[in-house]
Scaffold this active site. Structure first.
Site, PDB file in Angstrom:
ATOM      1  N   ASP A  24       0.791  -1.246   0.000  1.00  0.00           N
ATOM      2  CA  ASP A  24       0.000   0.000   0.000  1.00  0.00           C
ATOM      3  C   ASP A  24       0.823   1.295   0.000  1.00  0.00           C
ATOM      4  O   ASP A  24       0.432   2.269   0.653  1.00  0.00           O
ATOM      5  CB  ASP A  24      -0.978   0.012   1.188  1.00  0.00           C
ATOM      6  CG  ASP A  24      -1.986  -1.129   1.124  1.00  0.00           C
ATOM      7  OD1 ASP A  24      -1.943  -1.916   0.160  1.00  0.00           O
ATOM      8  OD2 ASP A  24      -2.816  -1.236   2.041  1.00  0.00           O
ATOM      9  N   LYS A 129      -6.589  -4.708  -3.424  1.00  0.00           N
ATOM     10  CA  LYS A 129      -7.245  -5.431  -2.321  1.00  0.00           C
ATOM     11  C   LYS A 129      -8.279  -4.532  -1.645  1.00  0.00           C
ATOM     12  O   LYS A 129      -7.985  -3.382  -1.328  1.00  0.00           O
ATOM     13  CB  LYS A 129      -6.198  -5.909  -1.312  1.00  0.00           C
ATOM     14  CG  LYS A 129      -5.393  -4.805  -0.644  1.00  0.00           C
ATOM     15  CD  LYS A 129      -4.332  -5.409   0.259  1.00  0.00           C
ATOM     16  CE  LYS A 129      -3.576  -4.381   1.064  1.00  0.00           C
ATOM     17  NZ  LYS A 129      -4.359  -3.564   1.988  1.00  0.00           N
ATOM     18  N   CYS A 162      -2.518  -2.612   7.613  1.00  0.00           N
ATOM     19  CA  CYS A 162      -2.457  -3.545   6.478  1.00  0.00           C
ATOM     20  C   CYS A 162      -1.231  -4.452   6.506  1.00  0.00           C
ATOM     21  O   CYS A 162      -1.291  -5.602   6.065  1.00  0.00           O
ATOM     22  CB  CYS A 162      -2.552  -2.765   5.175  1.00  0.00           C
ATOM     23  SG  CYS A 162      -4.200  -2.039   4.972  1.00  0.00           S
TER      24      CYS A 162
END
Ligand code: C5J
Length: 220
Positions: A24, A129, A162
């Protein structure tokens, strides 16, 4: 095998069966004006790891090993965004609302792109995702299995959200996970430290932690 100096004990890196997972590192989390800042966060701790992560990426690619990038993102109609996720908290703007870099956390918007210094290269995987963990509702596990990957070197943001979710998902699926302490960041330094501590507690209950210099020494 390359022995990497790590905690709670050295990590035996098998480069032919290892992937570098970059979680990310997208504009929405790292740059002002994105989703992360919209939640009231200071993005500077995330920006601080970019040069280190760029160096790790370069060394990893030079060693000929595979890279997987992830992006937390939702479909433009938000059909993959649970209402409970969108409604959470009291931000001024929510997932899907317009912001300075396009709609927040929406796939394909400028803010959803991985930051330029860490841009994926041809042949590297890009996983979109909808959740915190990179295995949930993605084909990550199938892609890893197709390449015979059994070890993950994990980097990116945010450490306790995450990154930690993905590391725990990977752990339950049998992967050996090494988290790079100076190539991951949180908006909350105390949460980052707590995550590093949790990973290596109880003999490495979730995996290993090493600094990027130790990894790069092993790659050299
Ligand atoms: C968050 C992430 N913090 N990538 N996402 O919402 O950690």
């Amino acid at each position: 095998m390359r022995l990497i100096d790590a905690q709670p004990r050295p990590f035996a890196l098998d480069l032919a069966h290892a992937a570098l997972l970059v979680i990310d590192m997208q504009r929405d989390f790292v740059e002002p004006g994105g989703f992360g800042e919209s939640l009231g966060n200071d993005v500077s701790p995330l920006q601080a790891i970019v040069p280190t992560l760029a160096e790790v990426l370069q060394a990893w690619r030079a060693a000929g090993a595979w890279v997987v990038h992830t992006r937390e993102s939702h479909l433009p109609d938000l059909s993959d965004c649970p209402p409970a996720k969108r409604a959470r908290g009291a931000p001024k703007v929510r997932i899907g609302d317009p912001g300075p870099m396009g709609r927040l956390l929406v796939r394909g918007e400028p803010g959803n792109a991985i930051i330029a210094p860490l841009a994926p290269q041809p042949g590297e995987a890009e996983i979109d995702k909808p959740g915190k963990g990179a295995f949930y509702a993605t084909d990550l596990q199938a892609q890893l299995a197709a390449r015979g990957i059994t070890q993950l070197v994990i980097t990116g943001v945010t450490t306790e959200v995450c990154v930690q979710s993905t590391m725990r998902e990977a752990n339950d699926r049998g992967y050996e996970c090494l988290l790079l302490s100076d190539a991951t960041a949180s908006y909350f330094p105390a949460f980052k430290q707590a995550t590093l501590d949790m990973v290596i507690a109880q003999g490495g209950i979730v995996g290993w932690v090493a600094g990027s210099q130790a990894l790069m020494k092993g790659l050299a």
